[in-house]
Design a protein around this motif. Structure first.
Motif, PDB file in Angstrom:
ATOM      1  N   LEU A  11       0.847  -1.180   0.000  1.00  0.00           N
ATOM      2  CA  LEU A  11       0.000   0.000   0.000  1.00  0.00           C
ATOM      3  C   LEU A  11       0.888   1.238   0.000  1.00  0.00           C
ATOM      4  CD1 LEU A  11      -2.767  -0.716   2.682  1.00  0.00           C
ATOM      5  CD2 LEU A  11      -3.162  -0.159   0.301  1.00  0.00           C
ATOM      6  N   GLU A  55       0.463   1.561  -3.291  1.00  0.00           N
ATOM      7  CA  GLU A  55       0.485   1.142  -4.697  1.00  0.00           C
ATOM      8  C   GLU A  55      -0.340  -0.122  -4.902  1.00  0.00           C
ATOM      9  OE1 GLU A  55       4.303   0.201  -6.296  1.00  0.00           O
ATOM     10  OE2 GLU A  55       3.514  -0.070  -8.304  1.00  0.00           O
ATOM     11  N   CYS A  56      -0.122  -1.107  -4.033  1.00  0.00           N
ATOM     12  CA  CYS A  56      -0.827  -2.385  -4.170  1.00  0.00           C
ATOM     13  C   CYS A  56      -1.629  -2.675  -2.909  1.00  0.00           C
ATOM     14  CB  CYS A  56       0.164  -3.491  -4.478  1.00  0.00           C
ATOM     15  SG  CYS A  56       0.824  -3.292  -6.137  1.00  0.00           S
ATOM     16  N   VAL A  57      -2.196  -3.881  -2.820  1.00  0.00           N
ATOM     17  CA  VAL A  57      -3.270  -4.070  -1.849  1.00  0.00           C
ATOM     18  C   VAL A  57      -2.866  -4.381  -0.412  1.00  0.00           C
ATOM     19  CG1 VAL A  57      -5.048  -4.739  -3.484  1.00  0.00           C
ATOM     20  CG2 VAL A  57      -3.505  -6.463  -2.592  1.00  0.00           C
ATOM     21  N   ASP A  58      -1.636  -4.783  -0.149  1.00  0.00           N
ATOM     22  CA  ASP A  58      -1.315  -5.189   1.215  1.00  0.00           C
ATOM     23  C   ASP A  58      -0.480  -4.144   1.941  1.00  0.00           C
ATOM     24  OD1 ASP A  58      -2.671  -7.610   1.331  1.00  0.00           O
ATOM     25  OD2 ASP A  58      -1.065  -8.670   0.320  1.00  0.00           O
ATOM     26  N   SER A  59      -0.748  -3.986   3.243  1.00  0.00           N
ATOM     27  CA  SER A  59       0.021  -3.032   4.022  1.00  0.00           C
ATOM     28  C   SER A  59       1.380  -3.649   4.356  1.00  0.00           C
ATOM     29  CB  SER A  59      -0.723  -2.667   5.295  1.00  0.00           C
ATOM     30  OG  SER A  59      -0.710  -3.759   6.184  1.00  0.00           O
ATOM     31  N   SER A  72       1.061  -8.553  -3.942  1.00  0.00           N
ATOM     32  CA  SER A  72       0.216  -8.856  -2.792  1.00  0.00           C
ATOM     33  C   SER A  72       0.868 -10.059  -2.125  1.00  0.00           C
ATOM     34  CB  SER A  72      -1.199  -9.216  -3.224  1.00  0.00           C
ATOM     35  OG  SER A  72      -1.191 -10.489  -3.840  1.00  0.00           O
TER      36      SER A  72
END
Lengths: 226, 180
Positions: A12, A14-18, A171
């Motif tokens: 995150l 940019e992409c879905v996972d923190s 992810s």
């Protein structure tokens, strides 16, 4: 047992996972640390145990690349360049400030050759094998990726270029445990020792060098005596 | 039918693995995907030499049989499974063993999925990302995001965060949780 590192993970925003989620999964898989390397448009500073603050610089021409390297180098512990374009690949391996040239083979033109391999070795820029290509692609595209990896590995062996294995994860579903990475690297002819080297010793060396450089560094062989 | 004497049977290895997936995956779906993957990666000849068979899969843990000298190949086949139909999956091998019994006893945890550590239904973190909670596994939280942009960039329909991210938000908001 060697400590394993994944030096190319996107998080995150940019992409879905923190970052903390990716770290939890990485720990479960057996990694010591991971580097969060968002593309330069999404970069933000990440901090925390076992998380290395990094960046993957995207540039459309060598001048822009140089400007971005100067801008971000003091702020990150690891600096990747988004490769693929022959001009960008060339500018990246000729710049000693770059740690890793990511996926040099993805462009339309032939991305990597003996000339680039030689300057990568001279400037100590590591070449990345992003195993997500083998995971994500199917059919002809995967065959091409495997052939490119095999060719790059041959050049890296000949010119003694450092190589790293990374997941290029977008992810946590893209991440793979170190043993699986080693098995995937075996598909294009990497031996187990080389794969372990690329997952642990090379990353350790890059990170330690960079952390040292951020404190009182002038150049190799010169140090401040107080 | 006579069973082969043990000295003539092929030697096997059993790989215990754990799968993370965005939705529930059945054993049949995973078997089909595994075979398609093995054939695409190794071809018919390689697949037959590998002697793969998915013995058990409960949605999270599973056991895969392979020939005793092909564990690296079997790992590679498992690693290349990235989706089953439209569901994203990621598989990690936990351990290998010479018998089904020891693989099960050593590596498979039954009913060990911790549920609902935190009671929340909506979350907003890192300023811009917000979503509805889909499931909670220990410290890990999966959200269905309100905004579709990041989903397009990473091909996963769930946003993954942890309870540690939420704590940070609470601190920033002076004890008043943002959007929770």
């Amino acid at each position: 047992m060697p400590k394993y590192y994944d030096l190319h993970v996107h998080s995150l925003p940019e992409c879905v996972d923190s970052p903390s989620r990716l770290k939890l999964v990485a720990k479960r898989y057996g990694y010591a640390e991971i580097a969060i390397t968002n593309h330069s448009g999404y970069w933000n500073e990440v901090a925390g145990d076992s998380i290395i603050n990094g960046i993957e610089i995207v540039a459309s021409n060598p001048a822009e690349l140089r400007k971005n390297i100067e801008k971000y180098r003091p702020r990150v512990d690891i600096l990747l360049v988004h490769g693929g374009d022959p001009k960008i690949n060339r500018a990246a391996v000729e710049n000693a400030c770059v740690d890793i040239l990511a996926h040099p083979e993805i462009g339309k033109a032939d991305g990597f050759n003996h000339v680039l391999a030689k300057s990568a070795a001279d400037n100590d820029v590591a070449i990345e094998f992003n195993l997500d290509a083998l995971i994500r692609l199917r059919g002809g595209a995967r065959v091409r990726a495997l052939s490119d990896f095999r060719r790059n590995l041959k050049l890296a062996r000949k010119f003694d270029v450092s190589v790293v294995l990374t997941s290029n994860a977008k992810s946590h579903y893209d991440m793979r445990a170190p043993r699986e990475m080693i098995a995937l690297a075996g598909l294009f002819g990497m031996t187990e020792e080389e794969a372990i080297q690329a997952l642990s010793m090379v990353p350790v060396r890059i990170i330690e060098q960079n952390r040292k450089k951020r404190q009182d560094y002038i150049r190799d062989g010169v140090e401040v005596v107080r | 039918m006579k069973m082969l004497p043990s000295s003539l049977r092929e030697r096997k290895r059993y790989l215990a693995f754990e799968a993370a997936s965005t939705d529930e995956v059945s054993r049949r779906e995973l078997t089909n995907e595994l075979w398609a993957n093995a054939r695409s990666l190794l071809g018919d000849v390689g697949t037959s030499q590998c002697d793969l068979c998915l013995l058990d899969f409960d949605g999270r843990f599973g056991i895969l049989r392979c020939a005793h000298d092909k564990t690296a190949t079997a790992r590679a086949v498992l690693a290349t499974i990235d989706r089953v139909g439209k569901i994203r999956v990621g598989i990690a091998v936990i351990g290998t063993s010479g018998t089904i019994k020891s693989a099960t006893e050593k590596f498979i945890r039954r009913g060990g999925i911790p549920k609902d550590a935190v009671k929340i239904d909506r979350v907003q973190i890192m300023g811009s990302v917000s979503g509805t909670v889909k499931r909670v596994l220990g410290n890990e939280i999966d959200l269905i995001p309100d905004d579709d942009d990041i989903v397009k960039r990473s091909n996963v329909n769930l946003v993954g965060v942890t309870v540690f991210d939420l704590k940070r938000v609470r601190q920033h908001a002076n004890g008043i949780p943002d959007g929770i």
